[in-house]
Design a protein around this motif. Structure first.
Motif, PDB file in Angstrom:
ATOM      1  N   SER A  19      -6.291   0.137   0.981  1.00  0.00           N
ATOM      2  CA  SER A  19      -5.907   0.574  -0.375  1.00  0.00           C
ATOM      3  C   SER A  19      -4.588  -0.164  -0.507  1.00  0.00           C
ATOM      4  N   CYS A  22      -1.529   1.647  -0.222  1.00  0.00           N
ATOM      5  CA  CYS A  22      -0.721   2.298   0.799  1.00  0.00           C
ATOM      6  C   CYS A  22      -0.319   1.185   1.815  1.00  0.00           C
ATOM      7  N   CYS A  53      -7.375  -3.091  -4.688  1.00  0.00           N
ATOM      8  CA  CYS A  53      -6.996  -1.735  -5.710  1.00  0.00           C
ATOM      9  C   CYS A  53      -8.044  -1.635  -6.732  1.00  0.00           C
ATOM     10  N   CYS A 100     -14.773  -1.974  -8.465  1.00  0.00           N
ATOM     11  CA  CYS A 100     -15.388  -1.762  -7.241  1.00  0.00           C
ATOM     12  C   CYS A 100     -16.032  -2.799  -6.556  1.00  0.00           C
ATOM     13  N   PHE A 115     -11.730  -0.045   6.995  1.00  0.00           N
ATOM     14  CA  PHE A 115     -11.053   0.074   5.684  1.00  0.00           C
ATOM     15  C   PHE A 115      -9.992   1.354   6.020  1.00  0.00           C
ATOM     16  N   TYR A 117      -7.959   4.015   3.856  1.00  0.00           N
ATOM     17  CA  TYR A 117      -8.063   4.354   2.415  1.00  0.00           C
ATOM     18  C   TYR A 117      -7.188   5.267   2.322  1.00  0.00           C
ATOM     19  N   ASP A 119      -6.787   8.729   0.774  1.00  0.00           N
ATOM     20  CA  ASP A 119      -7.460  10.100   0.737  1.00  0.00           C
ATOM     21  C   ASP A 119      -6.760  10.741  -0.623  1.00  0.00           C
ATOM     22  N   CYS A 124     -10.444   5.672  -4.422  1.00  0.00           N
ATOM     23  CA  CYS A 124     -10.396   5.213  -2.916  1.00  0.00           C
ATOM     24  C   CYS A 124     -10.754   6.376  -1.979  1.00  0.00           C
ATOM     25  N   VAL A 126     -12.225   9.468   0.144  1.00  0.00           N
ATOM     26  CA  VAL A 126     -13.624   9.648   0.880  1.00  0.00           C
ATOM     27  C   VAL A 126     -13.931  10.996   0.918  1.00  0.00           C
ATOM     28  N   GLY A 144     -14.874   4.805  -2.607  1.00  0.00           N
ATOM     29  CA  GLY A 144     -15.089   5.493  -1.135  1.00  0.00           C
ATOM     30  C   GLY A 144     -16.743   5.571  -1.126  1.00  0.00           C
ATOM     31  N   LEU A 147     -17.838   2.408   0.084  1.00  0.00           N
ATOM     32  CA  LEU A 147     -17.379   2.092   1.532  1.00  0.00           C
ATOM     33  C   LEU A 147     -18.326   2.726   2.379  1.00  0.00           C
ATOM     34  N   LEU A 154     -14.087   3.976   8.745  1.00  0.00           N
ATOM     35  CA  LEU A 154     -12.982   4.423   7.709  1.00  0.00           C
ATOM     36  C   LEU A 154     -11.889   5.277   8.388  1.00  0.00           C
TER      37      LEU A 154
END
Ligand code: SF4
Length: 327
Positions: A19, A22, A53, A100, A115, A117, A119, A124, A126, A144, A147, A154
């Motif tokens: 992401s 991040c 993103c 997406c 990936f 992610y 959270d 994004c 999961v 998410g 993915l 993940l």
């Protein structure tokens, strides 16, 4: 075929999707981002990062109204049963779906199967789609969900902040990618894979690993074709599951004790499970055992698949295709 008692060494850099916020990209709705890779230091260069993103690719711009899932989860959005709305209640579902899809295409072009992610995001996330303390929201988020459907390995970005959690994710990720790509064409090759991975599997789920060991012992050569996909799928699924501090500490001591006995050498500063220390120190000890194992061509079963930059390895003179560490 390399020696079964040595670690598997991967030398190609692993592509990892992440992401974008991040990785420090100021792309959140409020134009902020977090550099969650900072703790990796130089190790960051061992990977090829592919930041995406979905909200930016949806064309929502920065800054923007925060979005949320309405009437369901990200899975429901893809099935047309839920919507994505902004703070003013405006529908942005179709834009999000396009964003997406564009991000997934970029990940595929980068060959990323892992990936990292964020959270707590409705896009994004999961396992949470909100950052409010005890509330999980409607997981997974829209991206998410995609993915998960695509079978990505993940990793929550927050776990990169702990050296021990990152060590655990990294070793399982490398084993996961190695096994995913490995052709297994005979029962003997399947037994060899199990020999390499069984110690890690035992640490993650001892009862499951014992049952798998019994099943493998009872198999006939003719069972291979039917059993191989089941074996691969179950081991890959297990490798997605994090370990615990207690399990990793016990595993370190068990393998180190075996190393000391079989090689007659000791490694400074590796401690028994009874010795009280913090997670950073435990991670340092695990890394030390990992390095020692590579240099000494010893299979450290807790970390059976290792990445090393090709430039840090040199061919061992007169030893075929085996590799030796530069000192
Ligand atoms: S959509 Fe994903 S990458 Fe973009 S700001 Fe939100 S969490 Fe970060």
């Amino acid at each position: 075929m390399m020696n079964l008692h040595q670690p598997v060494i991967l030398t190609d850099k692993i592509p990892i999707g992440i992401s974008l916020c991040c990785m420090g990209g100021p792309v959140r709705y409020n134009a902020k981002g977090f550099d969650m890779l900072a703790n990796l230091g130089r190790e960051k260069l061992d990977f090829v990062w592919c930041p995406v993103c979905p909200e930016c690719m949806a064309g929502m711009g920065i800054p923007r109204d925060p979005v949320h899932l309405s009437n369901g989860t990200g899975d429901d959005v893809w099935e047309g049963k839920a919507e994505v709305k902004d703070r003013h209640g405006r529908l942005v579902t179709q834009k999000m779906i396009e964003g997406c899809k564009a991000c997934m295409e970029a990940l595929k072009r980068c060959n990323a199967r892992v990936f990292v992610y964020m959270d707590g995001s409705p896009s994004c996330g999961v396992y949470r789609t909100t950052l409010k303390s005890t509330i999980r929201g409607n997981p997974p988020g829209t991206f998410g969900s995609l993915l998960l459907k695509e079978g990505y390995f993940l990793i929550p970005a927050s776990d990169l902040q702990s050296p021990l959690k990152w060590w655990d994710w990294r070793r399982r990720m490398l084993a996961f990618l190695w096994l995913s790509d490995l052709p297994i064409t005979s029962m003997q090759e399947l037994y060899d894979v199990w020999y390499r991975l069984k110690f890690l599997c035992q640490e993650l789920d001892n009862s499951w690993a014992r049952e798998m060991g019994r099943t493998l012992a009872a198999l006939q050569k003719t069972d291979f074709s039917a059993f191989e996909p089941k074996f691969r799928a179950e081991v890959l699924e297990l490798l997605r599951r994090p370990s615990t501090t207690a399990k990793m500490t016990n595993s370190l001591w068990k393998h180190y004790s075996h190393y000391r006995k079989s090689r007659g050498k000791s490694v400074e500063e590796i401690n028994s499970p009874d010795f009280r220390r913090g997670v950073t120190k435990i991670a340092e000890e695990l890394l030390k055992m990992e390095r020692t194992a590579v240099e000494d061509e010893y299979l450290f079963g807790a970390s059976p698949v290792i990445y090393r930059d090709q430039r840090r390895l040199k061919p061992k003179i007169g030893a075929g295709d085996e590799l030796e560490m530069e000192t």
